[in-house]
Design an enzyme around this catalytic site. Structure first.
Site, PDB file in Angstrom:
ATOM      1  N   GLU A   1     108.183 -30.274  -6.885  1.00 12.91           N
ATOM      2  CA  GLU A   1     109.202 -29.730  -6.434  1.00 12.91           C
ATOM      3  C   GLU A   1     109.242 -29.018  -5.208  1.00 12.91           C
ATOM      4  OE1 GLU A   1     112.224 -30.923  -6.127  1.00 12.91           O
ATOM      5  OE2 GLU A   1     111.844 -32.372  -7.670  1.00 12.91           O
TER       6      GLU A   1
HETATM    7  C1  LIG Z   1     102.766 -33.991 -12.351  1.00 13.95           C
HETATM    8  C2  LIG Z   1     103.375 -34.595 -11.039  1.00 13.95           C
HETATM    9  C3  LIG Z   1     104.558 -34.787 -11.052  1.00 13.95           C
HETATM   10  C4  LIG Z   1     105.200 -35.009  -9.913  1.00 13.95           C
HETATM   11  N1  LIG Z   1     106.709 -35.606  -9.937  1.00 13.95           N
HETATM   12  C5  LIG Z   1     107.192 -35.996  -8.654  1.00 13.95           C
HETATM   13  C6  LIG Z   1     108.396 -36.820  -8.652  1.00 13.95           C
HETATM   14  O1  LIG Z   1     108.860 -37.137  -9.889  1.00 13.95           O
HETATM   15  N2  LIG Z   1     108.834 -37.352  -7.622  1.00 13.95           N
HETATM   16  C7  LIG Z   1     108.049 -37.025  -6.312  1.00 13.95           C
HETATM   17  O2  LIG Z   1     108.548 -37.474  -5.212  1.00 13.95           O
HETATM   18  N3  LIG Z   1     106.896 -36.253  -6.329  1.00 13.95           N
HETATM   19  C8  LIG Z   1     106.400 -36.034  -7.534  1.00 13.95           C
HETATM   20  N4  LIG Z   1     105.345 -34.773  -7.537  1.00 13.95           N
HETATM   21  C9  LIG Z   1     104.825 -34.640  -5.982  1.00 13.95           C
HETATM   22  C10 LIG Z   1     104.921 -33.154  -5.871  1.00 13.95           C
HETATM   23  O3  LIG Z   1     106.135 -32.903  -5.328  1.00 13.95           O
HETATM   24  C11 LIG Z   1     103.775 -32.937  -4.683  1.00 13.95           C
HETATM   25  O4  LIG Z   1     102.582 -32.905  -5.319  1.00 13.95           O
HETATM   26  C12 LIG Z   1     104.003 -31.617  -4.144  1.00 13.95           C
HETATM   27  O5  LIG Z   1     105.378 -31.497  -3.390  1.00 13.95           O
HETATM   28  C13 LIG Z   1     102.836 -31.179  -3.319  1.00 13.95           C
HETATM   29  O6  LIG Z   1     102.648 -32.126  -2.250  1.00 13.95           O
HETATM   30  P1  LIG Z   1     100.932 -32.608  -2.253  1.00 13.95           P
HETATM   31  O7  LIG Z   1     100.572 -32.750  -3.511  1.00 13.95           O
HETATM   32  O8  LIG Z   1     100.814 -33.693  -1.232  1.00 13.95           O
HETATM   33  O9  LIG Z   1     100.388 -31.379  -1.613  1.00 13.95           O
HETATM   34  P2  LIG Z   1     100.179 -30.880  -0.116  1.00 13.95           P
HETATM   35  O10 LIG Z   1     101.452 -31.191   0.704  1.00 13.95           O
HETATM   36  O11 LIG Z   1      98.814 -31.877   0.334  1.00 13.95           O
HETATM   37  O12 LIG Z   1      99.857 -29.330  -0.286  1.00 13.95           O
HETATM   38  C14 LIG Z   1      98.405 -28.957  -0.368  1.00 13.95           C
HETATM   39  C15 LIG Z   1      98.676 -27.268  -0.064  1.00 13.95           C
HETATM   40  O13 LIG Z   1      98.857 -27.101   1.075  1.00 13.95           O
HETATM   41  C16 LIG Z   1     100.097 -26.188   0.936  1.00 13.95           C
HETATM   42  N5  LIG Z   1     100.804 -26.569   2.202  1.00 13.95           N
HETATM   43  C17 LIG Z   1     101.052 -27.780   2.679  1.00 13.95           C
HETATM   44  N6  LIG Z   1     101.908 -27.886   3.731  1.00 13.95           N
HETATM   45  C18 LIG Z   1     102.362 -26.509   4.062  1.00 13.95           C
HETATM   46  C19 LIG Z   1     103.191 -25.749   5.029  1.00 13.95           C
HETATM   47  N7  LIG Z   1     103.760 -26.483   5.925  1.00 13.95           N
HETATM   48  N8  LIG Z   1     103.294 -24.523   4.901  1.00 13.95           N
HETATM   49  C20 LIG Z   1     102.570 -23.954   3.925  1.00 13.95           C
HETATM   50  N9  LIG Z   1     101.783 -24.229   2.993  1.00 13.95           N
HETATM   51  C21 LIG Z   1     101.619 -25.881   2.995  1.00 13.95           C
HETATM   52  C22 LIG Z   1     100.804 -26.465   0.009  1.00 13.95           C
HETATM   53  O14 LIG Z   1     101.416 -25.350  -0.639  1.00 13.95           O
HETATM   54  C23 LIG Z   1      99.567 -26.697  -1.168  1.00 13.95           C
HETATM   55  O15 LIG Z   1      99.052 -25.487  -1.575  1.00 13.95           O
HETATM   56  C24 LIG Z   1     104.585 -34.675  -8.670  1.00 13.95           C
HETATM   57  C25 LIG Z   1     103.331 -34.126  -8.621  1.00 13.95           C
HETATM   58  C26 LIG Z   1     102.769 -33.908  -9.910  1.00 13.95           C
HETATM   59  C27 LIG Z   1     101.244 -33.560  -9.814  1.00 13.95           C
END
Ligand SMILES: Cc1cc2nc3c(=O)[nH]c(=O)nc-3n(C[C@H](O)[C@H](O)[C@H](O)COP(=O)(O)OP(=O)(O)OC[C@H]3O[C@@H](n4cnc5c(N)ncnc54)[C@H](O)[C@@H]3O)c2cc1C
Length: 595
Positions: A439
């Site tokens: 989220e």
């Molecule tokens: C168990 C689980 C359940 C989930 N459930 C759902 C679901 O039901 N539906 C759904 O759609 N998604 C879901 N997700 C996805 C989840 O919302 C994303 O993993 C999350 O939003 C982070 O995206 P990412 O993993 O691509 O990390 P990334 O976006 O790659 O981020 C990696 C790091 O970079 C930082 N970062 C990235 N961009 C920025 C920025 N602009 N400014 C500052 N810092 C930044 C982040 O804070 C983080 O520390 C789920 C994930 C997990 C692991």
């Protein structure tokens, strides 16, 4: 292994005395809600949480769901518990009566959701997501879509999911690639969504996916994303289930925590494309999805509160039974339980104080949400909506970060046994770890706070809330109670620091948003720490006026907890203020080669 007992007394105190249930029930839209009804709902929910969900928490952790031929078989007992959950009407607690819901305000559904989360976070994610789908469809669905989908989503016969994430599109949703091609009155979707919580399972008859996708020739970036309803089984005119749609689960993730909830990779359009129905207008999907995301962000913040509560109860029970060493200064005599050691008492009180402060903040947001929706006066509605919008990133970001910290302290109290899975303390920490990530990570919440919520509006809502905090000082000043006076002293200094840091963000943001981004997380935590301190001081003030009446023990403990928070948590504010106002250049000066 401890058994979960809902903290009913504290919940009732926060709802009725601190947040003001009477203000909510005074609104015509909530007139049917009485204190007795609230007490009865909370008591029944507490029984369900303790009796049905809590015993399955460990089961889900140890026996994760399995994928068998595109179908997810959930952990033993989950399906039956879900059926009981639906039959008892819990899914529709805050739903519209028109669709079979009970229309209870958020200030009531939030403590109930806290219980589900405390007892079994993995299970509770399913109804939480359904409720987010309901919110979005209620506001943006067409009358025909509402007619077709809302009743069974409200009762819980069908569950809902949120499909944003793709391998290349996580925090940055502008990179979404799933395609939606128009075909008659519907669209055909092709693409892969990852990490979809409860994306496939055997607990509900149907699953309604809300999916972000791009139509042909849509503009690049976030302005070209649309929102679609994609049912697992197509739904006929008469509401009965038709053929299976072209969406299937191709794998489920092996995770650090929340093992009981299947996290699915969903393939849309292996064949002709999954049939999807556009919600609202094309290219406005992200805006609509934000309705669901804001709802879910408060819900995830609450998960932090709930796991902190559960970890606290677990650690407390252990501390009362584990015998180790003698009391300080005693060379002989009986060995004592570890709760007698001052450092263990400090850790326990740290857990309790932080949990109660978080609960107060989250429930305050839920009351503002109710007023924003139902207050008869338009100005009040808008004022409360601004407060909700402001508090969402703080509740999500701070309560989840604290939830991890509190669960970690719970492990520490168990000593070596905390690291051993058999005590169960580690599960709360493992489960809590995802809450700061999904989220929107804490970094994303913090950037929302400093940008949209403070920078763009030049601190208007922030300073209005600070003003309310300052007004409390006059009331605290006249109380003749040493504990309350100590809390006041710390709060005054923390609020001064909060003002300085907020002004720095307002002044710096227009010309140097990079500098503000560099310290946005300390700024978010500062707001959490001081917001929690403000509400704990208010709680102490209220409690002090009730010491002579019934339940004096509860009120005495509340005052002691508020003083502890002021003396052990609020001093963090000074360091955070320094990090915000003076820490950005040491971040911005860093080159990639310095790591
Ligand atoms: C168990 C689980 C359940 C989930 N459930 C759902 C679901 O039901 N539906 C759904 O759609 N998604 C879901 N997700 C996805 C989840 O919302 C994303 O993993 C999350 O939003 C982070 O995206 P990412 O993993 O691509 O990390 P990334 O976006 O790659 O981020 C990696 C790091 O970079 C930082 N970062 C990235 N961009 C920025 C920025 N602009 N400014 C500052 N810092 C930044 C982040 O804070 C983080 O520390 C789920 C994930 C997990 C692991």
């Amino acid at each position: 292994m401890s058994t979960y007992a809902a903290p009913l007394r504290d919940m009732q105190f926060v709802i009725k005395e601190l947040v003001g249930l009477a203000d909510i029930t005074a609104m015509p839209a909530c007139a049917e809600v009485s204190e007795d009804l609230v007490d009865a709902v909370l008591a029944e929910a507490a029984k369900f949480a303790a009796g049905i969900l809590d015993p399955l928490n460990r089961v889900g952790d140890k026996q994760a769901p399995k994928l068998v031929d595109s179908t997810v078989i959930t952990s033993p007992g989950f399906s039956q518990a879900y059926r009981q959950f639906v039959e008892a009407g819990w899914n529709g607690l805050s739903g519209e009566p028109e669709y079979g819901g009970q229309n209870l305000p958020h200030v009531v559904s939030m403590p109930v959701a806290e219980m589900w989360n405390s007892a079994n976070l993995a299970f509770s994610l399913c109804p939480m997501l359904t409720s987010g789908v309901l919110q979005a469809m209620k506001l943006k669905g067409s009358p025909a879509q509402k007619h077709r989908f809302l009743r069974k989503l409200t009762t819980g016969q069908w569950s809902g999911t949120m499909n944003l994430t793709e391998p290349q599109a996580g925090s940055d949703l502008s990179a979404v690639r799933t395609r939606a091609v128009p075909q008659g009155d519907h669209y055909r979707l092709h693409g892969t969504k990852i990490f979809i919580t409860w994306g496939e399972h055997d607990m509900a008859e149907n699953i309604i996916h809300l999916v972000l996708a791009r139509t042909p020739n849509a503009p690049e970036g976030v302005k070209g994303i649309s929102l679609f309803i994609v049912p697992k089984f197509l739904v006929r005119e008469d509401g009965s289930l038709g053929e299976r749609n072209d969406v299937k689960c191709v794998s489920i993730e092996h995770k650090m925590g929340i093992h009981g909830s299947p996290t699915c990779v969903l393939q849309y359009g292996d064949g002709p494309g999954a049939v999807g129905f556009l919600v609202g207008e094309e290219n406005r999907g992200l805006e609509y999805m934000f309705i669901m995301m804001n709802h879910a962000r408060l819900g995830v913040g609450l998960e932090g509160v709930a796991l902190a509560e559960r970890a606290y109860q677990h650690a407390l029970e252990y501390a009362k039974t584990r015998v180790q060493g003698r009391a300080i200064g005693q060379k002989s005599g009986d060995r004592v339980t570890i709760i007698h050691h001052p450092d263990v008492k400090r850790m326990l009180m740290m857990m309790k104080a932080q949990t109660e402060a978080m609960r107060a903040l989250a429930y305050t947001a839920s009351a503002a949400l109710d007023k924003a929706a139902h207050h008869p006066d338009d100005t009040e509605r808008r004022k409360n909506q601004a407060v909700v919008d402001f508090l969402i990133p703080i509740v999500k970001g701070w309560c989840t970060e604290q939830g991890v910290e509190v669960a970690s302290t719970g492990v520490q109290i168990h000593g070596g046994m905390g690291f051993i899975e058999e005590t169960g303390a580690a599960q709360y920490l493992r489960d809590a770890r995802i809450t700061t990530i999904y989220e929107g990570t804490t970094g994303i919440q913090a950037s929302d706070l400093v940008g949209r919520k403070v920078g763009f509006e030049k601190g208007a809502t922030a300073f209005a809330i600070i003003e309310v905090m300052r007004k409390l000082d006059g009331k605290l000043a006249v109380v003749k109670n040493g504990d309350v006076a100590a809390a006041r002293d710390h709060l005054r200094r923390a609020v001064d620091g909060l003002t300085t840091a907020t002004q720095w963000v307002v002044d710096t943001f227009p010309a140097n948003p990079q500098a503000v981004a560099a310290v946005s997380v300390p700024f978010l935590k500062l707001w959490g720490v001081v917001g929690g301190g403000w509400l704990m001081a208010r709680a102490a003030l209220l409690a002090n006026s009730k010491l002579a009446g019934a339940d004096a023990d509860f009120y005495r403990t509340k005052i002691a907890t508020a003083r502890f928070y002021a003396e052990h948590v609020l001093p963090q504010a000074a360091g955070l203020v320094r990090a915000v106002t003076g820490g950005s250049s040491s971040v911005l000066a860093l080159g990639e080669d310095q790591f």
